[in-house]
Design a protein around this motif. Structure first.
Motif, PDB file in Angstrom:
ATOM      1  N   ILE A 184      16.205 -20.086  14.483  1.00 56.37           N
ATOM      2  CA  ILE A 184      17.555 -19.628  14.107  1.00 56.37           C
ATOM      3  C   ILE A 184      18.110 -20.513  12.983  1.00 56.37           C
ATOM      4  CG2 ILE A 184      19.949 -19.409  14.915  1.00 56.37           C
ATOM      5  CD1 ILE A 184      18.779 -18.670  17.702  1.00 56.37           C
ATOM      6  N   ILE A 185      17.959 -21.827  13.144  1.00 56.79           N
ATOM      7  CA  ILE A 185      18.451 -22.762  12.111  1.00 56.79           C
ATOM      8  C   ILE A 185      17.775 -22.455  10.771  1.00 56.79           C
ATOM      9  CG2 ILE A 185      18.365 -25.196  11.372  1.00 56.79           C
ATOM     10  CD1 ILE A 185      18.832 -25.920  14.357  1.00 56.79           C
ATOM     11  N   SER A 186      16.504 -22.069  10.838  1.00 65.14           N
ATOM     12  CA  SER A 186      15.752 -21.805   9.605  1.00 65.14           C
ATOM     13  C   SER A 186      16.027 -20.424   9.027  1.00 65.14           C
ATOM     14  CB  SER A 186      14.247 -21.934   9.870  1.00 65.14           C
ATOM     15  OG  SER A 186      13.967 -23.156  10.487  1.00 65.14           O
ATOM     16  N   GLY A 187      16.841 -19.638   9.719  1.00 67.70           N
ATOM     17  CA  GLY A 187      17.195 -18.311   9.204  1.00 67.70           C
ATOM     18  C   GLY A 187      16.059 -17.305   9.279  1.00 67.70           C
ATOM     19  N   LEU A 188      15.141 -17.482  10.231  1.00 67.50           N
ATOM     20  CA  LEU A 188      14.030 -16.525  10.365  1.00 67.50           C
ATOM     21  C   LEU A 188      14.542 -15.183  10.897  1.00 67.50           C
ATOM     22  CD1 LEU A 188      11.182 -18.765  11.878  1.00 67.50           C
ATOM     23  CD2 LEU A 188      11.830 -18.428   9.486  1.00 67.50           C
ATOM     24  N   ASP A 189      13.824 -14.108  10.575  1.00 70.00           N
ATOM     25  CA  ASP A 189      14.290 -12.792  11.036  1.00 70.00           C
ATOM     26  C   ASP A 189      13.923 -12.569  12.519  1.00 70.00           C
ATOM     27  OD1 ASP A 189      11.650 -11.797  11.246  1.00 70.00           O
ATOM     28  OD2 ASP A 189      11.660 -11.088   9.183  1.00 70.00           O
ATOM     29  N   ASP A 190      14.458 -11.488  13.070  1.00 71.06           N
ATOM     30  CA  ASP A 190      14.323 -11.246  14.518  1.00 71.06           C
ATOM     31  C   ASP A 190      12.860 -11.152  14.964  1.00 71.06           C
ATOM     32  OD1 ASP A 190      16.985 -11.276  14.700  1.00 71.06           O
ATOM     33  OD2 ASP A 190      17.269  -9.111  14.937  1.00 71.06           O
ATOM     34  N   LYS A 191      12.027 -10.563  14.121  1.00 63.33           N
ATOM     35  CA  LYS A 191      10.613 -10.418  14.466  1.00 63.33           C
ATOM     36  C   LYS A 191       9.947 -11.789  14.595  1.00 63.33           C
ATOM     37  CE  LYS A 191       8.179  -6.254  13.258  1.00 63.33           C
ATOM     38  NZ  LYS A 191       7.623  -5.489  12.165  1.00 63.33           N
ATOM     39  N   GLN A 192      10.223 -12.639  13.612  1.00 64.30           N
ATOM     40  CA  GLN A 192       9.633 -13.982  13.626  1.00 64.30           C
ATOM     41  C   GLN A 192      10.130 -14.774  14.837  1.00 64.30           C
ATOM     42  OE1 GLN A 192       7.370 -15.455  11.197  1.00 64.30           O
ATOM     43  NE2 GLN A 192       7.132 -13.270  10.932  1.00 64.30           N
ATOM     44  N   ILE A 193      11.414 -14.597  15.147  1.00 63.63           N
ATOM     45  CA  ILE A 193      11.989 -15.302  16.305  1.00 63.63           C
ATOM     46  C   ILE A 193      11.313 -14.820  17.594  1.00 63.63           C
ATOM     47  CG2 ILE A 193      14.126 -15.642  17.657  1.00 63.63           C
ATOM     48  CD1 ILE A 193      15.065 -16.735  15.159  1.00 63.63           C
ATOM     49  N   LYS A 194      11.023 -13.526  17.641  1.00 65.46           N
ATOM     50  CA  LYS A 194      10.349 -12.976  18.831  1.00 65.46           C
ATOM     51  C   LYS A 194       8.947 -13.601  18.974  1.00 65.46           C
ATOM     52  CE  LYS A 194       9.331  -9.798  22.076  1.00 65.46           C
ATOM     53  NZ  LYS A 194       8.413 -10.573  22.890  1.00 65.46           N
ATOM     54  N   TYR A 195       8.216 -13.760  17.865  1.00 70.27           N
ATOM     55  CA  TYR A 195       6.886 -14.378  17.942  1.00 70.27           C
ATOM     56  C   TYR A 195       6.997 -15.843  18.373  1.00 70.27           C
ATOM     57  CZ  TYR A 195       5.600 -10.257  15.171  1.00 70.27           C
ATOM     58  OH  TYR A 195       5.437  -8.967  14.717  1.00 70.27           O
ATOM     59  N   LEU A 196       8.052 -16.515  17.863  1.00 70.74           N
ATOM     60  CA  LEU A 196       8.271 -17.913  18.274  1.00 70.74           C
ATOM     61  C   LEU A 196       8.578 -17.988  19.759  1.00 70.74           C
ATOM     62  CD1 LEU A 196      10.522 -19.637  15.573  1.00 70.74           C
ATOM     63  CD2 LEU A 196       8.255 -20.368  16.309  1.00 70.74           C
ATOM     64  N   SER A 197       9.380 -17.021  20.217  1.00 74.41           N
ATOM     65  CA  SER A 197       9.760 -16.979  21.627  1.00 74.41           C
ATOM     66  C   SER A 197       8.519 -16.757  22.510  1.00 74.41           C
ATOM     67  CB  SER A 197      10.808 -15.874  21.810  1.00 74.41           C
ATOM     68  OG  SER A 197      10.801 -15.374  23.101  1.00 74.41           O
ATOM     69  N   ASP A 198       7.674 -15.811  22.126  1.00 83.72           N
ATOM     70  CA  ASP A 198       6.434 -15.570  22.889  1.00 83.72           C
ATOM     71  C   ASP A 198       5.552 -16.824  22.871  1.00 83.72           C
ATOM     72  OD1 ASP A 198       7.253 -13.015  23.318  1.00 83.72           O
ATOM     73  OD2 ASP A 198       5.964 -12.096  21.811  1.00 83.72           O
ATOM     74  N   PHE A 199       5.401 -17.390  21.685  1.00 85.15           N
ATOM     75  CA  PHE A 199       4.596 -18.612  21.563  1.00 85.15           C
ATOM     76  C   PHE A 199       5.142 -19.689  22.517  1.00 85.15           C
ATOM     77  CE2 PHE A 199       4.160 -22.795  19.282  1.00 85.15           C
ATOM     78  CZ  PHE A 199       2.798 -22.969  19.500  1.00 85.15           C
ATOM     79  N   GLY A 200       6.471 -19.822  22.558  1.00 85.51           N
ATOM     80  CA  GLY A 200       7.107 -20.840  23.402  1.00 85.51           C
ATOM     81  C   GLY A 200       6.849 -20.630  24.883  1.00 85.51           C
ATOM     82  N   ILE A 201       6.951 -19.377  25.318  1.00 89.58           N
ATOM     83  CA  ILE A 201       6.723 -19.092  26.746  1.00 89.58           C
ATOM     84  C   ILE A 201       5.269 -19.398  27.127  1.00 89.58           C
ATOM     85  CG2 ILE A 201       6.505 -17.188  28.429  1.00 89.58           C
ATOM     86  CD1 ILE A 201       9.360 -18.108  28.225  1.00 89.58           C
ATOM     87  N   TYR A 202       4.319 -18.989  26.275  1.00 92.27           N
ATOM     88  CA  TYR A 202       2.898 -19.247  26.582  1.00 92.27           C
ATOM     89  C   TYR A 202       2.588 -20.745  26.485  1.00 92.27           C
ATOM     90  CZ  TYR A 202       2.438 -14.167  26.097  1.00 92.27           C
ATOM     91  OH  TYR A 202       2.585 -12.817  26.245  1.00 92.27           O
ATOM     92  N   PHE A 203       3.142 -21.379  25.468  1.00 91.66           N
ATOM     93  CA  PHE A 203       2.976 -22.828  25.279  1.00 91.66           C
ATOM     94  C   PHE A 203       3.492 -23.553  26.524  1.00 91.66           C
ATOM     95  CE2 PHE A 203       3.520 -26.345  21.848  1.00 91.66           C
ATOM     96  CZ  PHE A 203       3.583 -27.364  22.785  1.00 91.66           C
ATOM     97  N   GLY A 204       4.719 -23.215  26.935  1.00 93.74           N
ATOM     98  CA  GLY A 204       5.350 -23.888  28.070  1.00 93.74           C
ATOM     99  C   GLY A 204       4.606 -23.644  29.373  1.00 93.74           C
ATOM    100  N   THR A 205       4.053 -22.444  29.515  1.00 96.16           N
ATOM    101  CA  THR A 205       3.281 -22.128  30.723  1.00 96.16           C
ATOM    102  C   THR A 205       2.021 -22.989  30.752  1.00 96.16           C
ATOM    103  OG1 THR A 205       4.094 -19.865  30.552  1.00 96.16           O
ATOM    104  CG2 THR A 205       2.295 -20.242  32.083  1.00 96.16           C
ATOM    105  N   ALA A 206       1.333 -23.049  29.614  1.00 94.40           N
ATOM    106  CA  ALA A 206       0.113 -23.868  29.528  1.00 94.40           C
ATOM    107  C   ALA A 206       0.449 -25.348  29.765  1.00 94.40           C
ATOM    108  CB  ALA A 206      -0.532 -23.681  28.156  1.00 94.40           C
ATOM    109  N   TYR A 207       1.583 -25.763  29.242  1.00 93.74           N
ATOM    110  CA  TYR A 207       2.010 -27.160  29.398  1.00 93.74           C
ATOM    111  C   TYR A 207       2.206 -27.508  30.881  1.00 93.74           C
ATOM    112  CZ  TYR A 207       5.085 -31.225  29.179  1.00 93.74           C
ATOM    113  OH  TYR A 207       5.655 -32.463  29.375  1.00 93.74           O
TER     114      TYR A 207
END
Ligand code: IPE
Ligand code: MG
Ligand code: MG
Length: 298
Positions: A194-217
């Motif tokens: 959000i701070i970087s001004g990414l569009d909604d699609k990119q934010i959604k990919y970041l969000s998915d990446f975060g959930i999978y990353f956090g689960t693996a963590y």
């Protein structure tokens, strides 16, 4: 590998330095002393603040401007850990290589220190946002993301309590993990987006990446709770079993947990592929927080 270590150490030194100057403890308040004791600890990985700064940097923005804001996230992380260690929760005596907060101070001070740090997180984010003249809409968006993730952490901790010692499915365990841990990793990545001004699609990919990353963590963390060493981890292994907590390796065995870990690392990698910002360092951080931690024990 050295490049990753150097990268983490550089970011960490800025974050540690910012946090070091957080509280005015000259007023002799035990609360401030206690907040300072748990916040300032060189054994903390500062993973969440680093994730925010990495997304910002990889979007081509001056990350140093956001050190204060990103570091604020570590107050929230510290608060959740102080409360998590309490005798009424996980009853853990050690955290980040030293006595946990309630062992150093007392239970009542730990409850209040956690409360203080939750509140201080949002106070400091607003203070920092004002200093860097962040647009009002961005401030509202990131605070909403962080509030929502805090609510989900609390829900996850509650679900975990409810399942203690009970039957549970793999799916239910994954849900707890995603609520108590992964959603906060997700929120940090999304905040950076959000701070970087990414569009909604990119934010959604970041969000998915975060959930999978956090689960693996968290799966890695749960395996380490069984096979890990106190010296390396700075916390005592065996806590989950002692508390009858439902973890993947505890309930279904290490092999199944390792397979699941692989699956979530793979899913995280797939989400990362779709991102158009630079992503090598995000991939490296995923490795650092999961497989590299486990390698110490193989
Ligand atoms: C902590 O999870 C999660 C939160 C504080 C929300 P754990 O209880 O599994 O983590 P450790 O092992 O104490 O670090
Ligand atoms: Mg816990
Ligand atoms: Mg715990």
């Amino acid at each position: 590998m050295n490049e990753l270590k150097n990268y983490i150490n550089e970011k960490k030194s800025f974050i540690d330095n910012y946090l070091k100057n957080s509280f005015n403890i000259s007023d002799d308040s035990v609360l401030r002393e206690s907040a300072d004791y748990s916040t300032n600890n060189s054994n903390s990985k500062r993973l969440r603040a680093i994730l925010i700064l990495t997304v910002i940097e990889n979007s081509g923005i001056d990350w140093k401007k956001y050190i204060g804001l990103a570091s604020s996230i570590e107050y929230l992380q510290t608060a959740t850990l102080i409360h998590d260690d309490l005798p009424c929760m996980d009853n853990s005596d050690m955290r980040r290589g030293k006595a946990s907060n309630h062992k150093k101070f007392s239970e009542n001070i730990s409850v209040l220190t956690g409360d203080f740090l939750f509140s201080y997180t949002f106070y400091n984010i607003l203070k920092e946002s004002e200093i860097i003249k962040m647009p009002y809409e961005t401030i509202v968006r990131i605070n909403t993301v962080l509030f929502n993730s805090l609510n989900r952490i609390i829900a996850g901790q509650t679900e975990e309590l409810n399942f203690r010692g009970n039957n549970i499915t793999e799916k239910q365990i994954i849900k707890i993990i995603q609520d108590k841990t992964a959603c906060f990793i997700e929120a940090c990545l999304v905040t950076g987006g959000i701070i970087s001004g990414l569009d909604d699609k990119q934010i959604k990919y970041l969000s998915d990446f975060g959930i999978y990353f956090g689960t693996a963590y968290q799966i890695s963390d749960d395996i380490i709770d069984i096979i890990g060493s106190e010296k390396i981890e700075g916390k005592k292994p065996g806590t989950d079993k002692r508390n009858h907590l439902c973890t993947l390796p505890g309930k279904f065995g290490k092999k199944k947990a390792l397979n699941s870990l692989k699956k979530y690392i793979h899913l995280a990698g797939n989400s990362l592929e779709k991102l158009t910002i630079k992503k090598e360092m995000l991939n490296n951080l995923l490795y650092f927080a999961t497989e590299e931690r486990l390698k110490k024990y193989s």
